[in-house]
Design a protein around this motif. Structure first.
Motif, PDB file in Angstrom:
ATOM      1  N   LEU A 163      -3.634  56.556  -2.490  1.00 28.39           N
ATOM      2  CA  LEU A 163      -4.036  55.232  -2.043  1.00 28.39           C
ATOM      3  C   LEU A 163      -4.274  54.359  -3.270  1.00 28.39           C
ATOM      4  O   LEU A 163      -5.114  54.699  -4.120  1.00 28.39           O
ATOM      5  N   PRO A 164      -3.551  53.257  -3.429  1.00 24.17           N
ATOM      6  CA  PRO A 164      -3.696  52.457  -4.651  1.00 24.17           C
ATOM      7  C   PRO A 164      -5.003  51.663  -4.666  1.00 24.17           C
ATOM      8  O   PRO A 164      -5.620  51.419  -3.631  1.00 24.17           O
ATOM      9  N   ALA A 165      -5.383  51.259  -5.857  1.00 27.49           N
ATOM     10  CA  ALA A 165      -6.570  50.420  -5.995  1.00 27.49           C
ATOM     11  C   ALA A 165      -6.277  49.037  -5.435  1.00 27.49           C
ATOM     12  O   ALA A 165      -5.201  48.486  -5.651  1.00 27.49           O
ATOM     13  N   PRO A 166      -7.208  48.447  -4.692  1.00 31.00           N
ATOM     14  CA  PRO A 166      -6.973  47.110  -4.133  1.00 31.00           C
ATOM     15  C   PRO A 166      -7.015  46.046  -5.217  1.00 31.00           C
ATOM     16  O   PRO A 166      -7.707  46.211  -6.225  1.00 31.00           O
ATOM     17  N   PRO A 167      -6.287  44.953  -5.043  1.00 29.51           N
ATOM     18  CA  PRO A 167      -6.319  43.870  -6.035  1.00 29.51           C
ATOM     19  C   PRO A 167      -7.709  43.249  -6.127  1.00 29.51           C
ATOM     20  O   PRO A 167      -8.474  43.245  -5.159  1.00 29.51           O
ATOM     21  N   ARG A 168      -8.025  42.704  -7.296  1.00 30.48           N
ATOM     22  CA  ARG A 168      -9.278  41.990  -7.476  1.00 30.48           C
ATOM     23  C   ARG A 168      -9.109  40.552  -6.996  1.00 30.48           C
ATOM     24  O   ARG A 168      -8.088  39.912  -7.230  1.00 30.48           O
ATOM     25  N   ASP A 169     -10.123  40.050  -6.290  1.00 31.70           N
ATOM     26  CA  ASP A 169     -10.105  38.685  -5.797  1.00 31.70           C
ATOM     27  C   ASP A 169     -11.546  38.248  -5.583  1.00 31.70           C
ATOM     28  O   ASP A 169     -12.315  38.953  -4.905  1.00 31.70           O
ATOM     29  N   ALA A 170     -11.908  37.094  -6.107  1.00 31.63           N
ATOM     30  CA  ALA A 170     -13.297  36.646  -6.038  1.00 31.63           C
ATOM     31  C   ALA A 170     -13.791  36.526  -4.604  1.00 31.63           C
ATOM     32  O   ALA A 170     -14.945  36.821  -4.304  1.00 31.63           O
ATOM     33  N   LEU A 171     -12.902  36.106  -3.694  1.00 26.23           N
ATOM     34  CA  LEU A 171     -13.311  35.903  -2.310  1.00 26.23           C
ATOM     35  C   LEU A 171     -13.500  37.224  -1.571  1.00 26.23           C
ATOM     36  O   LEU A 171     -14.431  37.381  -0.789  1.00 26.23           O
ATOM     37  N   PHE A 172     -12.625  38.211  -1.837  1.00 25.68           N
ATOM     38  CA  PHE A 172     -12.630  39.435  -1.044  1.00 25.68           C
ATOM     39  C   PHE A 172     -13.222  40.647  -1.753  1.00 25.68           C
ATOM     40  O   PHE A 172     -13.318  41.725  -1.152  1.00 25.68           O
ATOM     41  N   ASP A 173     -13.635  40.493  -2.981  1.00 23.03           N
ATOM     42  CA  ASP A 173     -14.176  41.633  -3.716  1.00 23.03           C
ATOM     43  C   ASP A 173     -15.352  42.330  -3.025  1.00 23.03           C
ATOM     44  O   ASP A 173     -15.491  43.547  -3.138  1.00 23.03           O
ATOM     45  N   PRO A 174     -16.230  41.614  -2.294  1.00 29.96           N
ATOM     46  CA  PRO A 174     -17.339  42.327  -1.640  1.00 29.96           C
ATOM     47  C   PRO A 174     -16.884  43.390  -0.637  1.00 29.96           C
ATOM     48  O   PRO A 174     -17.655  44.290  -0.317  1.00 29.96           O
ATOM     49  N   TRP A 175     -15.648  43.287  -0.143  1.00 30.43           N
ATOM     50  CA  TRP A 175     -15.170  44.223   0.886  1.00 30.43           C
ATOM     51  C   TRP A 175     -13.971  45.041   0.409  1.00 30.43           C
ATOM     52  O   TRP A 175     -13.241  45.578   1.227  1.00 30.43           O
ATOM     53  N   ARG A 176     -13.743  45.144  -0.892  1.00 26.99           N
ATOM     54  CA  ARG A 176     -12.537  45.793  -1.396  1.00 26.99           C
ATOM     55  C   ARG A 176     -12.354  47.199  -0.819  1.00 26.99           C
ATOM     56  O   ARG A 176     -11.284  47.544  -0.311  1.00 26.99           O
ATOM     57  N   ASP A 177     -13.364  48.027  -0.891  1.00 30.14           N
ATOM     58  CA  ASP A 177     -13.236  49.399  -0.399  1.00 30.14           C
ATOM     59  C   ASP A 177     -13.066  49.431   1.113  1.00 30.14           C
ATOM     60  O   ASP A 177     -12.304  50.241   1.649  1.00 30.14           O
TER      61      ASP A 177
END
Length: 314
Positions: free
Chosen positions: A47-61
């Motif tokens: 499973l790849p690491a999710p992209p970083r994004d200021a808006l969605f980072d709180p829910w990355r995992d």
């Protein structure tokens, strides 16, 4: 770090405050994954690491928790000779249990072959032996079970379609047999349209239900020059999803993954257990204009019998 805010729930909130109110991306990630067929005996990539994004980072995992495996299907350009252990589309030949070519139960026209997938290709997704054969009557749109042949078969007998008209909705010539290949599996997340259609009939809860609902929210982020930059949450999420999904190429159809709905979420309920069926296949194959034929199956209980159902979009 740039500060992102948006007008939501009757107030202007910054991303951190909103995330504190909605710590989950969706209420039940496992319920969403249960909508998608999971292969057996198929080696999946990490499973790849999710992209970083200021808006969605709180829910990355949490966003990663609903990613599903998918194998893209590619339609070849040149003619091939159909074989019982091959995967192919279009043309006037198929390998069926008998030499009888199915006809439409409504207009009696001989059905057109959309796709035949070899047991070796589709077996990990079906969890049983057999080839998957899909035929359709494009003269009787939008279609029903009596106008479609959708079966898991033992591909033992060559059947030939009698001469007659063809009428695929895209007006593509389908008289030539073309090979179908499968790409290595990759992990995919659904796009914002899938969420909006799903939210029409189900409250998924969590931040996704707010950010990707019917009404788009405009987020404002402080730029490096001090000016606010505005972006809609639909576009922002789709850009995030595209970066995640870009690890796998797109094809003319796919095994597994979330369906690419064009009109609405029409996931069928299993006739036996009444639970939503698992998505097995998307297939366009240059036959369904901008839509696709979506195939579903269910085996949650012994009574389900691994039934196959389809939804056609044009």
């Amino acid at each position: 770090m740039a500060r992102t805010t948006f007008e939501v729930e009757g107030a202007r909130l910054d991303a951190a405050t909103f995330a504190a109110r909605h710590p989950a991306w969706v209420r039940d990630p496992a319920a969403l994954r249960a909508l998608v067929r999971t292969p057996r005996g198929l080696a999946l990539p990490p499973l790849p690491a999710p992209p970083r994004d200021a808006l969605f980072d709180p829910w990355r995992d949490a966003m990663l928790a609903i990613a599903a495996p998918r194998q893209e299907l590619k339609l070849g350009s040149g003619p091939v000779k159909p074989k019982p252990d091959g995967s192919f589309a279009h043309g006037t030949a198929a390998f069926l249990p008998s030499s009888h070519w199915p006809v439409c139960g409504r207009c009696s026209t001989h059905l057109e072959l959309c796709l035949q997938l070899a047991p070796s290709m589709v077996g990990p997704w079906l969890h049983r032996p057999g080839a998957l054969v899909l035929m359709y009557c494009f003269a009787c749109l939008p279609g029903s079970p009596e106008t479609t042949y959708l079966r898991i078969v033992e591909p033992r007998t060559l059947a030939t379609r009698p001469a007659g008209p063809t009428a695929s909705s895209s007006h593509t010539s389908t008289t030539q047999t073309r090979g179908v290949t499968v790409l290595p599996p990759s992990w995919r997340v659904p796009d914002s349209m899938w969420f909006r259609y799903r939210l029409d009939g189900e409250d998924l809860g969590g931040a996704a239900a707010v950010l990707l609902g019917r009404e788009e929210i405009v987020a404002e982020t402080e730029g490096e020059d001090g000016e606010d930059e505005e972006v809609g949450t639909f576009d922002a999420y789709d850009e995030w999803a595209e970066r995640f999904n870009a690890r796998g190429r797109r094809g003319d159809g796919a095994l597994g993954g979330y369906p690419n709905w064009e009109q609405d979420d029409a996931t069928p309920a299993c006739p036996a257990c009444r639970a939503p069926m698992e998505h097995l296949l998307d297939w366009n194959g240059e036959q369904f204009l901008d839509g696709a034929l979506h195939v579903f199956m269910c085996e949650r209980t012994p009574a389900c019998g691994k039934e196959l159902e389809f939804v056609a979009e044009f």
